[in-house]
Motif scaffolding. Structure first.
Motif, PDB file in Angstrom:
ATOM      1  N   LYS A 188      32.591  79.679 -39.379  1.00  0.00           N
ATOM      2  CA  LYS A 188      33.792  79.071 -39.929  1.00  0.00           C
ATOM      3  C   LYS A 188      33.489  78.656 -41.364  1.00  0.00           C
ATOM      4  O   LYS A 188      32.494  77.995 -41.634  1.00  0.00           O
ATOM      5  N   VAL A 189      34.357  79.062 -42.290  1.00  0.00           N
ATOM      6  CA  VAL A 189      34.106  78.788 -43.710  1.00  0.00           C
ATOM      7  C   VAL A 189      35.376  78.267 -44.382  1.00  0.00           C
ATOM      8  O   VAL A 189      36.488  78.444 -43.884  1.00  0.00           O
ATOM      9  N   VAL A 190      35.171  77.623 -45.532  1.00  0.00           N
ATOM     10  CA  VAL A 190      36.287  77.123 -46.332  1.00  0.00           C
ATOM     11  C   VAL A 190      36.808  78.259 -47.205  1.00  0.00           C
ATOM     12  O   VAL A 190      36.033  78.976 -47.843  1.00  0.00           O
ATOM     13  N   SER A 203      37.819  70.743 -47.513  1.00  0.00           N
ATOM     14  CA  SER A 203      36.987  70.493 -46.329  1.00  0.00           C
ATOM     15  C   SER A 203      37.459  71.267 -45.102  1.00  0.00           C
ATOM     16  O   SER A 203      36.777  71.288 -44.071  1.00  0.00           O
ATOM     17  N   LYS A 205      37.975  74.277 -42.693  1.00  0.00           N
ATOM     18  CA  LYS A 205      37.311  75.548 -42.407  1.00  0.00           C
ATOM     19  C   LYS A 205      38.186  76.413 -41.510  1.00  0.00           C
ATOM     20  O   LYS A 205      38.649  75.949 -40.465  1.00  0.00           O
ATOM     21  N   PHE A 209      38.496  83.485 -40.763  1.00  0.00           N
ATOM     22  CA  PHE A 209      38.681  83.578 -42.207  1.00  0.00           C
ATOM     23  C   PHE A 209      39.252  84.928 -42.631  1.00  0.00           C
ATOM     24  O   PHE A 209      40.101  84.998 -43.514  1.00  0.00           O
TER      25      PHE A 209
END
Length: 246
Positions: A188-190, A203, A205, A209
């Motif tokens: 999980k990424v921003v 912040s 996530k 994505f």
């Protein structure tokens, strides 16, 4: 319109190259009568070429150091005509280097005739030029404004891959890069695009994505969003997009 612009740039380049052709005969070459220094100036830094390189596809010439930032992106464009080029086909321009050694031009300060190849070092040490620089008027806006100048404007042109840290990717390149290299990455990424927007949450996530990229970022926000509108309206637009996704 773009085809006409490229045709004009190409014609201008050919005319400039014809003017730069060395004359025949022995001894030092006779410089063109007018603006010899400007004819051998880099379009980026506006100074006499230093270690010139040329783009093979469009024949435009720049200082090697000035062109370096363009070579760091995935799909570089010529800074002058905006035509895509292969960074592997950028070569040292030995013909321009030869002409820089052959031609002379008067110093803009002391009027001494100096070989173009030595012009930069001469200007750096010429007291007349340094005096002119010191006496240059300070920049004053043409129209006074009471608007504060932003000091921390986020970069909304290029982004960093949140998976591997690859830099200088525009929005479309980010999508392609992630699809080609991180299709099966479960992390999980921003989202770097969303976090750069006025309504973005740095912040948050995304659980998926890649799906978020494909659904949310098929177009460029800078093309369709007017940042002069009220931020509350922008936030409402972003919320509407999020609801549409879900």
């Amino acid at each position: 319109m773009m085809a006409m612009f490229r045709s004009f740039v190409s014609a201008s380049t050919q005319h400039r190259q014809q003017q730069q052709q060395p004359g025949s005969g022995s001894g030092s070459l006779a410089a063109p009568a007018e603006g010899v220094e400007s004819q051998f100036s880099c379009p980026i830094c506006l100074e006499v070429y230093h270690k010139p390189v040329s783009i093979a596809s469009c024949s435009h010439t720049f200082c090697g150091e000035c062109l370096q930032p363009c070579l760091q992106v995935t799909s570089p464009l010529c800074p002058l005509c905006r035509v895509p080029f292969d960074p592997k086909k950028v070569e040292r321009s030995s013909s321009v280097e030869k002409q820089l050694s052959s031609y002379k031009a008067p110093c803009r300060g002391c009027s001494k005739k100096v070989a173009l190849v030595k012009m930069r070092s001469h200007i750096a040490s010429c007291s007349k030029v340094q005096e002119q620089i010191a006496n240059c008027p300070k920049f004053v806006p043409v129209v006074p404004t009471s608007q504060p100048i932003p000091s921390n404007i986020p970069n909304r042109s290029t982004f960093v891959c949140p998976f591997c840290g690859a830099r200088n990717l525009d929005q479309q390149e980010l999508v392609k890069h992630c699809m080609d290299n991180h299709r099966n990455d479960p992390n999980k990424v921003v989202c770097p695009v969303c976090s750069a927007m006025p309504w973005g949450d740095p912040s948050y996530k995304s659980s998926n994505f890649l799906q978020h990229l494909l659904h949310r970022h098929k177009f460029s926000y800078d093309t369709f969003v007017d940042y002069s509108i009220d931020e509350e309206a922008a936030l409402q637009a972003a919320l509407a997009l999020s609801l549409a996704e879900n």
